[in-house]
Write an enzyme that holds these catalytic residues in place. Structure first.
Site, PDB file in Angstrom:
ATOM      1  N   HIS A  17       0.842  -1.198   0.000  1.00  0.00           N
ATOM      2  CA  HIS A  17       0.000   0.000   0.000  1.00  0.00           C
ATOM      3  C   HIS A  17       0.884   1.258   0.000  1.00  0.00           C
ATOM      4  O   HIS A  17       0.646   2.199  -0.754  1.00  0.00           O
ATOM      5  CB  HIS A  17      -0.860   0.079   1.270  1.00  0.00           C
ATOM      6  CG  HIS A  17      -1.904  -0.984   1.408  1.00  0.00           C
ATOM      7  ND1 HIS A  17      -2.006  -1.787   2.518  1.00  0.00           N
ATOM      8  CD2 HIS A  17      -2.930  -1.352   0.594  1.00  0.00           C
ATOM      9  CE1 HIS A  17      -3.041  -2.603   2.388  1.00  0.00           C
ATOM     10  NE2 HIS A  17      -3.610  -2.374   1.226  1.00  0.00           N
ATOM     11  N   LYS A  41     -17.226  -6.120   3.766  1.00  0.00           N
ATOM     12  CA  LYS A  41     -15.970  -6.809   4.101  1.00  0.00           C
ATOM     13  C   LYS A  41     -16.074  -7.463   5.464  1.00  0.00           C
ATOM     14  O   LYS A  41     -16.683  -6.916   6.380  1.00  0.00           O
ATOM     15  CB  LYS A  41     -14.801  -5.817   4.088  1.00  0.00           C
ATOM     16  CG  LYS A  41     -14.110  -5.769   2.729  1.00  0.00           C
ATOM     17  CD  LYS A  41     -12.597  -5.569   2.850  1.00  0.00           C
ATOM     18  CE  LYS A  41     -11.928  -5.826   1.506  1.00  0.00           C
ATOM     19  NZ  LYS A  41     -10.509  -5.516   1.513  1.00  0.00           N
ATOM     20  N   ARG A  90      -1.913  -5.825  -8.389  1.00  0.00           N
ATOM     21  CA  ARG A  90      -0.965  -6.909  -8.128  1.00  0.00           C
ATOM     22  C   ARG A  90      -1.057  -7.921  -9.266  1.00  0.00           C
ATOM     23  O   ARG A  90      -1.115  -7.543 -10.419  1.00  0.00           O
ATOM     24  CB  ARG A  90      -1.266  -7.539  -6.765  1.00  0.00           C
ATOM     25  CG  ARG A  90      -0.878  -6.648  -5.614  1.00  0.00           C
ATOM     26  CD  ARG A  90      -1.491  -7.089  -4.318  1.00  0.00           C
ATOM     27  NE  ARG A  90      -2.919  -6.829  -4.323  1.00  0.00           N
ATOM     28  CZ  ARG A  90      -3.720  -6.933  -3.270  1.00  0.00           C
ATOM     29  NH1 ARG A  90      -3.225  -7.317  -2.122  1.00  0.00           N
ATOM     30  NH2 ARG A  90      -4.996  -6.667  -3.357  1.00  0.00           N
ATOM     31  N   SER A 128      -2.913  -7.439   3.172  1.00  0.00           N
ATOM     32  CA  SER A 128      -3.113  -7.313   4.621  1.00  0.00           C
ATOM     33  C   SER A 128      -3.466  -8.674   5.219  1.00  0.00           C
ATOM     34  O   SER A 128      -2.990  -9.023   6.302  1.00  0.00           O
ATOM     35  CB  SER A 128      -4.239  -6.322   4.916  1.00  0.00           C
ATOM     36  OG  SER A 128      -3.929  -5.058   4.413  1.00  0.00           O
TER      37      SER A 128
HETATM   38  P1  ADP Z   1      -5.876  -5.635   0.699  1.00  0.00           P
HETATM   39  O1  ADP Z   1      -6.246  -6.331  -0.584  1.00  0.00           O
HETATM   40  O2  ADP Z   1      -4.452  -5.849   1.099  1.00  0.00           O
HETATM   41  O3  ADP Z   1      -6.868  -5.810   1.822  1.00  0.00           O
HETATM   42  P2  ADP Z   1      -6.998  -3.011   0.289  1.00  0.00           P
HETATM   43  O4  ADP Z   1      -8.377  -3.445   0.028  1.00  0.00           O
HETATM   44  O5  ADP Z   1      -6.763  -2.163   1.483  1.00  0.00           O
HETATM   45  O6  ADP Z   1      -5.919  -4.154   0.337  1.00  0.00           O
HETATM   46  O7  ADP Z   1      -6.414  -2.317  -1.025  1.00  0.00           O
HETATM   47  C1  ADP Z   1      -6.313  -0.954  -1.252  1.00  0.00           C
HETATM   48  C2  ADP Z   1      -5.569  -0.722  -2.537  1.00  0.00           C
HETATM   49  O8  ADP Z   1      -4.200  -1.091  -2.374  1.00  0.00           O
HETATM   50  C3  ADP Z   1      -6.069  -1.516  -3.738  1.00  0.00           C
HETATM   51  O9  ADP Z   1      -5.943  -0.711  -4.886  1.00  0.00           O
HETATM   52  C4  ADP Z   1      -5.110  -2.657  -3.820  1.00  0.00           C
HETATM   53  O10 ADP Z   1      -5.001  -3.164  -5.128  1.00  0.00           O
HETATM   54  C5  ADP Z   1      -3.825  -1.975  -3.397  1.00  0.00           C
HETATM   55  N1  ADP Z   1      -2.864  -2.902  -2.859  1.00  0.00           N
HETATM   56  C6  ADP Z   1      -3.055  -3.781  -1.858  1.00  0.00           C
HETATM   57  N2  ADP Z   1      -1.926  -4.493  -1.637  1.00  0.00           N
HETATM   58  C7  ADP Z   1      -1.016  -4.066  -2.561  1.00  0.00           C
HETATM   59  C8  ADP Z   1       0.328  -4.443  -2.882  1.00  0.00           C
HETATM   60  N3  ADP Z   1       0.953  -5.422  -2.227  1.00  0.00           N
HETATM   61  N4  ADP Z   1       0.965  -3.778  -3.875  1.00  0.00           N
HETATM   62  C9  ADP Z   1       0.319  -2.807  -4.545  1.00  0.00           C
HETATM   63  N5  ADP Z   1      -0.951  -2.419  -4.326  1.00  0.00           N
HETATM   64  C10 ADP Z   1      -1.613  -3.043  -3.337  1.00  0.00           C
END
Ligand code: ADP
Length: 164
Positions: A17, A41, A90, A128
């Site tokens: 992130h 979620k 990703r 996460s």
């Molecule tokens: P997660 O899938 O880890 O629960 P979120 O729903 O908080 O993540 O995702 C928020 C944003 O961050 C989304 O656009 C997601 O694609 C991006 N994101 C999550 N993990 C990564 C990562 N390892 N590298 C790049 N972008 C990421």
């Protein structure tokens, strides 16, 4: 001023992130990281306030703000006069869902573009939920979360100081 929003659940923020947020902050005048309260979620490990605090402690650029919102993302983007929604991509598994979201958001709010930044190779499989699982099984998560929040994440994942 060109404003971008970076939405997500950030439960907790990972180095994946953080990479996307800081790269967005190089491209836009201001980036607002929005912790979305999404009722669909499953239950979270950190409260919204804790997630905001973990993000604030992790980011280092001063054009990054952190906020929360419980409604439609496009309504938040419109309210803030944002020109873009920045998402990290990703492996291919993110693509269908993110593409669908981008198309829906574009039809709801045509003036806002969704901008995808490709994840760095080393973050490609980082999420996460993966951090929480590895940590709860005593694995080393120091390469996955920012140093400044490492202790807090470890404590919570191992069941100390838990949030209900
Ligand atoms: P997660 O899938 O880890 O629960 P979120 O729903 O908080 O993540 O995702 C928020 C944003 O961050 C989304 O656009 C997601 O694609 C991006 N994101 C999550 N993990 C990564 C990562 N390892 N590298 C790049 N972008 C990421």
């Amino acid at each position: 001023m060109k404003i971008a929003v970076c939405p997500g659940s950030f439960d907790p923020i990972t180095l994946g992130h953080l990479d996307i947020i800081e790269r967005a902050a190089e491209l836009f005048d201001k980036v607002i990281v929005v912790v979305m309260c999404n009722s669909t979620k499953k239950s979270s490990m950190f409260s919204i306030e804790e997630r905001i605090d973990l993000i604030k402690r992790s980011v280092s650029k001063n054009n990054i703000e952190v906020d929360t919102y419980s409604g439609l993302l496009v309504d938040y983007a419109a309210k803030k006069n944002a020109v873009a929604i920045v998402k990290g991509l990703r492996a291919m598994s993110d693509f269908d869902y993110e593409f669908q979201q981008a198309l829906i958001n574009k039809s709801l709010l045509p003036q806002v573009e969704t901008v995808f930044l490709a994840a760095k190779g080393e973050n490609m499989f980082l999420s996460s939920s993966m951090v929480k699982e590895v940590c709860s099984l005593n694995g080393d998560i120091s390469r996955f979360v920012p140093d400044v929040i490492l202790e807090d994440v470890i404590k919570r994942c191992k069941g100390e100081n838990s949030n209900d």
